[in-house]
Design a protein around this motif. Structure first.
Motif, PDB file in Angstrom:
ATOM      1  N   ARG A 187     -11.150  -9.991  36.388  1.00  8.52           N
ATOM      2  CA  ARG A 187      -9.687 -10.049  36.341  1.00  8.52           C
ATOM      3  C   ARG A 187      -9.107  -8.681  35.983  1.00  8.52           C
ATOM      4  NH1 ARG A 187      -6.242 -10.028  32.088  1.00  8.52           N
ATOM      5  NH2 ARG A 187      -4.168 -10.828  32.555  1.00  8.52           N
ATOM      6  N   ASP A 188      -9.772  -7.968  35.093  1.00  5.04           N
ATOM      7  CA  ASP A 188      -9.249  -6.667  34.669  1.00  5.04           C
ATOM      8  C   ASP A 188      -9.483  -5.583  35.712  1.00  5.04           C
ATOM      9  OD1 ASP A 188      -8.396  -7.844  32.406  1.00  5.04           O
ATOM     10  OD2 ASP A 188      -9.817  -6.871  31.045  1.00  5.04           O
ATOM     11  N   ASN A 189     -10.421  -5.799  36.603  1.00  7.94           N
ATOM     12  CA  ASN A 189     -10.657  -4.826  37.681  1.00  7.94           C
ATOM     13  C   ASN A 189      -9.858  -5.281  38.900  1.00  7.94           C
ATOM     14  OD1 ASN A 189     -12.792  -2.659  36.927  1.00  7.94           O
ATOM     15  ND2 ASN A 189     -13.484  -4.548  35.962  1.00  7.94           N
TER      16      ASN A 189
ATOM     17  N   LYS B 194     -16.829 -14.226  30.134  1.00  9.34           N
ATOM     18  CA  LYS B 194     -16.734 -12.779  29.928  1.00  9.34           C
ATOM     19  C   LYS B 194     -16.655 -12.035  31.254  1.00  9.34           C
ATOM     20  CE  LYS B 194     -19.510 -13.001  25.724  1.00  9.34           C
ATOM     21  NZ  LYS B 194     -20.871 -12.840  25.195  1.00  9.34           N
TER      22      LYS B 194
ATOM     23  N   LEU C  22     -13.408 -12.557  33.145  1.00 12.22           N
ATOM     24  CA  LEU C  22     -12.378 -11.744  32.497  1.00 12.22           C
ATOM     25  C   LEU C  22     -12.481 -10.287  32.961  1.00 12.22           C
ATOM     26  CD1 LEU C  22     -10.265 -12.314  30.251  1.00 12.22           C
ATOM     27  CD2 LEU C  22     -11.935 -11.490  28.617  1.00 12.22           C
ATOM     28  N   TYR C  23     -13.690  -9.823  33.063  1.00 10.67           N
ATOM     29  CA  TYR C  23     -13.935  -8.447  33.515  1.00 10.67           C
ATOM     30  C   TYR C  23     -13.487  -8.260  34.968  1.00 10.67           C
ATOM     31  CZ  TYR C  23     -16.687  -4.187  34.457  1.00 10.67           C
ATOM     32  OH  TYR C  23     -17.095  -2.918  34.811  1.00 10.67           O
TER      33      TYR C  23
ATOM     34  N   ASP D 296     -13.274 -10.233  25.240  1.00 14.04           N
ATOM     35  CA  ASP D 296     -12.582  -9.113  25.860  1.00 14.04           C
ATOM     36  C   ASP D 296     -13.427  -8.581  27.000  1.00 14.04           C
ATOM     37  OD1 ASP D 296     -14.571  -7.621  24.709  1.00 14.04           O
ATOM     38  OD2 ASP D 296     -13.313  -6.861  23.088  1.00 14.04           O
ATOM     39  N   SER D 297     -12.802  -7.732  27.766  1.00 12.36           N
ATOM     40  CA  SER D 297     -13.430  -7.312  28.998  1.00 12.36           C
ATOM     41  C   SER D 297     -14.634  -6.401  28.750  1.00 12.36           C
ATOM     42  CB  SER D 297     -12.322  -6.748  29.867  1.00 12.36           C
ATOM     43  OG  SER D 297     -12.552  -5.629  30.477  1.00 12.36           O
TER      44      SER D 297
ATOM     45  N   GLY E 103     -17.516  -8.434  28.963  1.00 19.83           N
ATOM     46  CA  GLY E 103     -17.772  -8.735  30.371  1.00 19.83           C
ATOM     47  C   GLY E 103     -18.481  -7.606  31.075  1.00 19.83           C
TER      48      GLY E 103
END
Ligand code: HEC
Length: 180
Positions: free
Chosen positions: A169-171, A163, A166-167, A73-74, A77
């Motif tokens: 991608r979420d930002n 990780k 993914l982080y 999960d982020s 990350g």
């Protein structure tokens, strides 16, 4: 011959001292070879351990991070991103530092963040920051774009790359779909 109490005591002390000194010498003589024998084994074991660890580390370096992204999960990350935070902000509208702000970098064209002056080496690579490209770049920035100015050794562990990607991608204002 007759010895006085004090003479006897004197001999006793001398003999005791000699026994102590003697046993220290004998002890040292015994301990020396034992230490050598002990050292020999851990070195052998350590060598085979290192070889085994080296093999796994190499396997990890070869591994692609993209397939691992779904396993993290982020928040994990965010921890890895601490290694990047000295040079990069990731929040929307964050300032450029040594490196450009990274908000929305996934799937963006390379080298387009406003107000940042990229190296010719990075611009020459062209294309977008797909998950695969980020994986290769973050594994070894200098191999991916020789001469670029991100002086960072790279994330050798595929799990760390997964990780942090993914982080990233979420930002993002519009996070691209996760890899299948
Ligand atoms: C020592 C400073 C430094 C560190 C640490 C660092 N970077 Fe960079 N990064 C840069 C610089 C400088 C550039 C611009 C490279 C160029 O133009 O040649 C860059 C470029 C990038 C780019 C391309 C951005 C774009 O707009 O095209 C990405 C993606 C990136 N870094 C991600 C990361 C991640 C993720 C980490 C942590 C794992 C990291 N960086 C660690 C300095 C750093």
């Amino acid at each position: 011959m007759h010895f006085s109490f004090w003479e006897k005591s004197g001999f006793a002390v001398l003999i005791a001292a000699w026994v102590v000194w003697g046993s220290i010498q004998v002890g040292n003589a015994l301990v020396q070879p034992t230490q050598l024998a002990e050292n020999a084994y851990p070195i052998e074991v350590a060598e085979s351990d290192t070889a085994a660890a080296g093999d796994t580390a190499e396997a990890k370096v070869e591994e692609s991070a993209v397939g691992l992204m779904a396993s993290f999960d982020s928040a994990a990350g965010a921890k890895v991103f601490k290694k990047c935070a000295g040079c990069h902000t990731v929040d929307q509208g964050g300032p450029n530092k040594v490196g450009p702000n990274l908000w929305g970098v996934v799937d963006a064209n390379k080298g387009v963040h406003d107000g940042y002056s990229y190296s010719a080496a990075l611009l020459a690579v062209g294309g977008t920051w797909s998950y695969e490209n980020l994986d290769k770049f973050l594994k070894s920035p200098k191999d991916y774009a020789p001469g670029n100015k991100m002086t960072f050794g790279g994330l050798k562990k595929a799990s760390d790359r997964a990780k942090v990607i993914l982080y990233l991608r979420d930002n993002h204002s519009n996070p691209p779909p996760l890899p299948q």
